[in-house]
Design a protein around this motif. Structure first.
Motif: not given
Length: 500
Positions: A5-15, A62-68
């Motif tokens: 909805h035009g907000g800040p970006p969200v990283k999808h890690l639910h899978n 960061q184990e699944v998204w190092p740049s977080c």
């Protein structure tokens, strides 16, 4: 990564289920505080709002998204808490800062919990145990709900092996016979004993691990034959014997509880709050406690004191006609009363109770019992009204004339006024506390009305008989129906009715 909805970006890690499994494995690492607010305002249910302050570990993400980085938004499956198996009533779920927040469906949760058991046992899902078919039973234990079995028993009015055979025949759509049920029960008995012993606390007698065959209708893939079921149960027993005590304890826990798993968006490494509101019955405990805790004025709730690094429980009474009395009773799952120093602080007023707990030695679950009572003026007013109504009953019975009996009807004003007073709008909590006194008052008033009605009826009938006996002849001038009341009294006709 997407923006909602035009907000800040969200990283999808639910899978990324391994991230969820690590959160399930050590929940107190990221749950910093839990506040359970219990609001008493209904005669049968209470409103419980659990507020969790969480901080998602940066290193774990960061184990699944190092740049977080700190403050980045991620969508994950979050194990918010655990609850006894049953229906969550009137759910009100609020995520962080207006982000979406939803409960997982039952079959999704059962699969996730079964895979978590495999992950704890270091057996990747889809490999070792999948080929053994043991995870079919693990899934069934996680998905099992005792309400369906209880409804089946209520309809047949017995809990015999034959009832179980009919239940399994309907659930599995197989020709399940009584001998099959007895064989399966004997087969899983040793595994059930191992799982129950691994809990370390009293186990719910309705737990799935106590009655493993009851879970079979909840398997993920329906068996083709009765022999398939026997094979699954046999391999499940081998699995239980082969795993360590910790894995057994997780399986046993899933037999009587399930995780409240939510799909939500949270910031990383930033304190945030998530709320879960539900309705619960006044007595919400899985293991029965002494009968005195089920008195009409006692509310008993299972609360999660050890569900986070620190816990705070608040009990609010919204009815000003009642009050909280005595110290609360806090009992752990083994039945031992908990006090200082395990409870850090306790504060109590007439309408609010607060308990603070911090530290790693806090028990995960406790049963909190709080006693309520009507405030003194209302309590004595109800007693006086009841006594006054009871005292008027002998006077009604002893009245020896119609005149006294008529006058005794005035005695009804007091109990009736009391009944009107008690019929005023009140909260459900007050109504529950007043049930015994209200019942006594209503019963007394009803008895007075019954006695008065009987006596008045008899008085009218007896007076009519006496008048008929003394009236020898009718008045000579009685020419219409209006003159029927004119009778000869004691053989003398009143002068105004004599013929000239």
């Amino acid at each position: 990564m997407t923006a909602l909805h035009g907000g800040p970006p969200v990283k999808h890690l639910h899978n990324y289920h391994e991230l969820t499994f690590k959160l399930m494995d050590d929940p107190t690492r990221w749950r910093e505080r839990v506040v359970e607010k219990i609001v008493i305002e209904d005669a049968d249910d209470v409103r419980v709002t659990s507020s969790y302050q969480i901080r998602l570990p940066l290193g774990l993400v960061q184990e699944v998204w190092p740049s977080c980085g700190s403050g980045d938004l991620v969508r994950i499956l979050l194990p918010l808490t655990t609850r006894p198996k049953g229906v969550l009533l009137d759910v009100d779920l609020k995520g962080t800062e207006g982000h979406h927040c939803a409960l997982l469906l039952k079959h999704q949760l059962a699969r996730l919990q079964a895979n978590f058991v495999l992950w704890v046992a270091n057996a990747p899902p889809g490999e070792t145990l999948a080929s053994m078919d043991a995870d079919e039973v693990l899934y069934a234990i996680s998905a099992y709900s005792p309400a369906i079995w209880n409804q089946h028993v209520a309809e047949l009015r017995n809990e015999s092996p034959q009832t179980l055979a009919e239940y399994l025949k309907f659930g599995l759509r197989l020709d399940v016979r009584l001998d099959d049920v007895r064989h399966w029960s004997e087969l899983v008995a040793p595994a059930s004993e191992l799982l129950a012993a691994s809990m370390g606390t009293p186990i719910d007698l309705q737990s799935a691990v106590v009655h493993v065959p009851r879970c079979l209708p909840f398997v993920e893939h329906r068996p083709a034959t009765v022999d398939d079921v026997s094979d699954w149960l046999g391999r499940f027993c081998l699995y239980v014997e082969s795993v360590d005590a910790r894995t057994r304890s997780i399986v046993a826990a899933y037999g009587q509880r399930w995780d409240v798993m939510i799909d939500t968006v949270v910031p990383v490494d930033v304190p945030t709050k998530i709320q879960l509101g539900t309705k619960r019955p006044w007595h919400d405990v899985a293991v029965e406690r002494p009968a005195r805790r089920r008195a009409p004025g006692v509310i008993t709730q299972r609360v999660m004191l050890g569900d986070a690094q620190s816990g705070h429980v608040e009990v609010h009474l919204v009815d000003h006609g009642a009050r909280i009395v005595g110290p609360p009773e806090v009992v752990d799952t083994e039945g031992s009363v908990i006090g200082i120093p395990r409870v850090d602080a306790l504060r109590m007023t007439d309408d609010k109770l607060s308990i603070y707990v911090a530290g790693e030695d806090a028990p995960a679950y406790v049963d909190l019992s709080v006693r309520l009572r009507l405030r003194t003026p209302m309590h004595w007013l109800l007693w006086l009204l009841t006594l006054a109504a009871a005292a008027s009953l002998p006077l009604v019975v002893a009245a020896d004339s119609t005149v006294l009996l008529d006058e005794s009807a005035a005695l009804l004003l007091l109990p009736l006024a009391g009944a009107v007073l008690l019929a005023r709008p009140a909260t459900g909590a007050a109504e529950r506390l007043q049930r015994r006194l209200r019942g006594a008052l209503v019963g007394t008033v009803a008895l007075i009305l019954l006695v008065l009605t009987v006596r008045l009826t008899l008085a009218v009938l007896l007076s009519g008989d006496e008048v008929s006996a003394k009236s020898g002849t009718a008045c000579p001038l009685a020419t219409s129906t209006h003159d029927v009341a004119c009778v000869v009294v004691d053989g003398v006709t009143p002068a105004k009715y004599r013929s000239e």
